[in-house]
Write a protein that holds these residues in place. Structure first.
Motif, PDB file in Angstrom:
ATOM      1  N   PHE A  40      -3.159  18.672 -13.821  1.00  0.00           N
ATOM      2  CA  PHE A  40      -2.655  17.396 -14.313  1.00  0.00           C
ATOM      3  C   PHE A  40      -1.579  17.045 -13.123  1.00  0.00           C
ATOM      4  O   PHE A  40      -1.242  15.958 -12.729  1.00  0.00           O
ATOM      5  N   LYS A  41      -0.685  17.988 -12.628  1.00  0.00           N
ATOM      6  CA  LYS A  41       0.415  17.657 -11.592  1.00  0.00           C
ATOM      7  C   LYS A  41      -0.352  17.030 -10.328  1.00  0.00           C
ATOM      8  O   LYS A  41       0.186  16.157  -9.952  1.00  0.00           O
ATOM      9  N   ARG A  42      -1.439  17.509  -9.835  1.00  0.00           N
ATOM     10  CA  ARG A  42      -1.927  17.285  -8.711  1.00  0.00           C
ATOM     11  C   ARG A  42      -2.448  15.857  -9.146  1.00  0.00           C
ATOM     12  O   ARG A  42      -2.594  14.931  -8.095  1.00  0.00           O
ATOM     13  N   SER A  43      -3.322  15.652  -9.875  1.00  0.00           N
ATOM     14  CA  SER A  43      -3.884  14.120 -10.397  1.00  0.00           C
ATOM     15  C   SER A  43      -2.893  13.228 -10.604  1.00  0.00           C
ATOM     16  O   SER A  43      -3.157  12.019 -10.074  1.00  0.00           O
ATOM     17  N   THR A  44      -1.793  13.519 -11.216  1.00  0.00           N
ATOM     18  CA  THR A  44      -0.681  12.451 -11.266  1.00  0.00           C
ATOM     19  C   THR A  44      -0.266  12.104 -10.036  1.00  0.00           C
ATOM     20  O   THR A  44       0.227  10.773  -9.719  1.00  0.00           O
ATOM     21  N   SER A  45      -0.002  13.146  -9.087  1.00  0.00           N
ATOM     22  CA  SER A  45       0.281  12.837  -7.850  1.00  0.00           C
ATOM     23  C   SER A  45      -0.500  12.086  -6.878  1.00  0.00           C
ATOM     24  O   SER A  45      -0.085  11.091  -6.121  1.00  0.00           O
ATOM     25  N   ILE A  46      -1.650  12.251  -7.123  1.00  0.00           N
ATOM     26  CA  ILE A  46      -2.832  11.499  -6.342  1.00  0.00           C
ATOM     27  C   ILE A  46      -2.762   9.912  -6.911  1.00  0.00           C
ATOM     28  O   ILE A  46      -2.745   9.026  -6.041  1.00  0.00           O
ATOM     29  N   ILE A  47      -2.875   9.955  -8.105  1.00  0.00           N
ATOM     30  CA  ILE A  47      -2.802   8.610  -8.752  1.00  0.00           C
ATOM     31  C   ILE A  47      -1.315   7.923  -8.295  1.00  0.00           C
ATOM     32  O   ILE A  47      -1.433   6.492  -8.196  1.00  0.00           O
ATOM     33  N   GLY A  48      -0.391   8.882  -8.372  1.00  0.00           N
ATOM     34  CA  GLY A  48       1.013   8.043  -7.500  1.00  0.00           C
ATOM     35  C   GLY A  48       0.842   7.635  -6.306  1.00  0.00           C
ATOM     36  O   GLY A  48       1.376   6.368  -5.952  1.00  0.00           O
ATOM     37  N   ILE A  49       0.330   8.196  -5.530  1.00  0.00           N
ATOM     38  CA  ILE A  49      -0.026   7.840  -3.979  1.00  0.00           C
ATOM     39  C   ILE A  49      -0.941   6.564  -4.029  1.00  0.00           C
ATOM     40  O   ILE A  49      -0.427   5.647  -3.255  1.00  0.00           O
ATOM     41  N   PHE A  50      -1.711   6.512  -4.948  1.00  0.00           N
ATOM     42  CA  PHE A  50      -2.676   5.253  -5.033  1.00  0.00           C
ATOM     43  C   PHE A  50      -1.899   4.260  -5.365  1.00  0.00           C
ATOM     44  O   PHE A  50      -1.811   3.014  -4.873  1.00  0.00           O
ATOM     45  N   PHE A  51      -0.849   4.091  -6.469  1.00  0.00           N
ATOM     46  CA  PHE A  51      -0.023   3.110  -7.024  1.00  0.00           C
ATOM     47  C   PHE A  51       0.831   2.953  -5.965  1.00  0.00           C
ATOM     48  O   PHE A  51       1.037   1.726  -5.823  1.00  0.00           O
ATOM     49  N   VAL A  52       1.437   3.793  -5.137  1.00  0.00           N
ATOM     50  CA  VAL A  52       2.401   3.191  -3.935  1.00  0.00           C
ATOM     51  C   VAL A  52       1.547   2.520  -2.811  1.00  0.00           C
ATOM     52  O   VAL A  52       2.096   1.452  -2.530  1.00  0.00           O
ATOM     53  N   VAL A  53       0.411   2.813  -2.659  1.00  0.00           N
ATOM     54  CA  VAL A  53      -0.291   2.126  -1.688  1.00  0.00           C
ATOM     55  C   VAL A  53      -0.664   0.794  -2.002  1.00  0.00           C
ATOM     56  O   VAL A  53      -0.495  -0.345  -1.427  1.00  0.00           O
ATOM     57  N   VAL A  54      -0.999   0.591  -3.516  1.00  0.00           N
ATOM     58  CA  VAL A  54      -1.273  -0.849  -4.005  1.00  0.00           C
ATOM     59  C   VAL A  54      -0.003  -1.721  -4.123  1.00  0.00           C
ATOM     60  O   VAL A  54      -0.118  -2.806  -3.930  1.00  0.00           O
ATOM     61  N   GLY A  55       1.119  -1.126  -4.625  1.00  0.00           N
ATOM     62  CA  GLY A  55       2.413  -1.898  -4.666  1.00  0.00           C
ATOM     63  C   GLY A  55       2.696  -2.461  -3.017  1.00  0.00           C
ATOM     64  O   GLY A  55       3.383  -3.308  -3.042  1.00  0.00           O
ATOM     65  N   ILE A  56       2.657  -1.511  -2.223  1.00  0.00           N
ATOM     66  CA  ILE A  56       3.032  -1.723  -0.806  1.00  0.00           C
ATOM     67  C   ILE A  56       2.065  -2.896  -0.292  1.00  0.00           C
ATOM     68  O   ILE A  56       2.654  -4.085   0.179  1.00  0.00           O
ATOM     69  N   ILE A  57       0.766  -2.978  -0.874  1.00  0.00           N
ATOM     70  CA  ILE A  57      -0.065  -4.162  -0.449  1.00  0.00           C
ATOM     71  C   ILE A  57       0.402  -5.279  -1.283  1.00  0.00           C
ATOM     72  O   ILE A  57       0.482  -6.349  -0.697  1.00  0.00           O
ATOM     73  N   GLY A  58       0.816  -5.202  -2.292  1.00  0.00           N
ATOM     74  CA  GLY A  58       1.077  -6.303  -3.337  1.00  0.00           C
ATOM     75  C   GLY A  58       2.494  -6.948  -2.549  1.00  0.00           C
ATOM     76  O   GLY A  58       2.541  -8.123  -2.692  1.00  0.00           O
ATOM     77  N   ILE A  59       3.315  -6.172  -2.173  1.00  0.00           N
ATOM     78  CA  ILE A  59       4.463  -6.789  -1.392  1.00  0.00           C
ATOM     79  C   ILE A  59       4.335  -7.381  -0.105  1.00  0.00           C
ATOM     80  O   ILE A  59       4.777  -8.427  -0.156  1.00  0.00           O
ATOM     81  N   VAL A  60       3.436  -6.754   0.579  1.00  0.00           N
ATOM     82  CA  VAL A  60       3.309  -7.386   1.958  1.00  0.00           C
ATOM     83  C   VAL A  60       2.395  -8.228   1.604  1.00  0.00           C
ATOM     84  O   VAL A  60       2.760  -9.542   2.446  1.00  0.00           O
ATOM     85  N   ASP A  61       1.621  -8.521   0.645  1.00  0.00           N
ATOM     86  CA  ASP A  61       0.803  -9.767   0.552  1.00  0.00           C
ATOM     87  C   ASP A  61       1.454 -10.999   0.017  1.00  0.00           C
ATOM     88  O   ASP A  61       1.351 -12.115   0.220  1.00  0.00           O
ATOM     89  N   ALA A  62       2.753 -10.693  -0.832  1.00  0.00           N
ATOM     90  CA  ALA A  62       3.467 -11.675  -1.222  1.00  0.00           C
ATOM     91  C   ALA A  62       4.322 -12.494  -0.415  1.00  0.00           C
ATOM     92  O   ALA A  62       4.533 -13.573  -0.507  1.00  0.00           O
ATOM     93  N   PHE A  63       4.425 -11.767   0.893  1.00  0.00           N
ATOM     94  CA  PHE A  63       5.404 -12.321   2.079  1.00  0.00           C
ATOM     95  C   PHE A  63       4.346 -13.125   3.005  1.00  0.00           C
ATOM     96  O   PHE A  63       4.783 -13.819   3.892  1.00  0.00           O
ATOM     97  N   ASN A  64       3.059 -12.828   2.808  1.00  0.00           N
ATOM     98  CA  ASN A  64       2.216 -13.741   3.837  1.00  0.00           C
ATOM     99  C   ASN A  64       1.484 -15.165   3.187  1.00  0.00           C
ATOM    100  O   ASN A  64       1.627 -15.424   2.070  1.00  0.00           O
TER     101      ASN A  64
END
Length: 64
Positions: A40-64
């Motif tokens: 559970f700890k590892r899978s939550t961390s992996i999903i967290g990494i995915f969410f961070v990547v999606v969040g960064i893409i969303g923020i960068v896309d908002a400025f383009n």
């Protein structure tokens, strides 16, 4: 952009504190609430990494 910030925040929270995710979402489902499993700890961390990547893409896309 707000959705990107939300995903980024949730992702960082999932990476830094998988125990709190377990406490809120899973602890009430079991009588033997000793703590989250290693999987559970590892899978939550992996999903967290995915969410961070999606969040960064969303923020960068908002400025383009």
């Amino acid at each position: 952009m707000f959705l990107g910030i939300f995903f980024l925040t949730v992702g960082i929270w999932g990476i830094t504190s998988p125990y709190s995710w377990w406490l809120i979402g899973e602890s009430w489902k079991t009588k033997d609430a000793d703590g989250p499993s290693t999987f559970f700890k590892r899978s939550t961390s992996i999903i967290g990494i995915f969410f961070v990547v999606v969040g960064i893409i969303g923020i960068v896309d908002a400025f383009n």
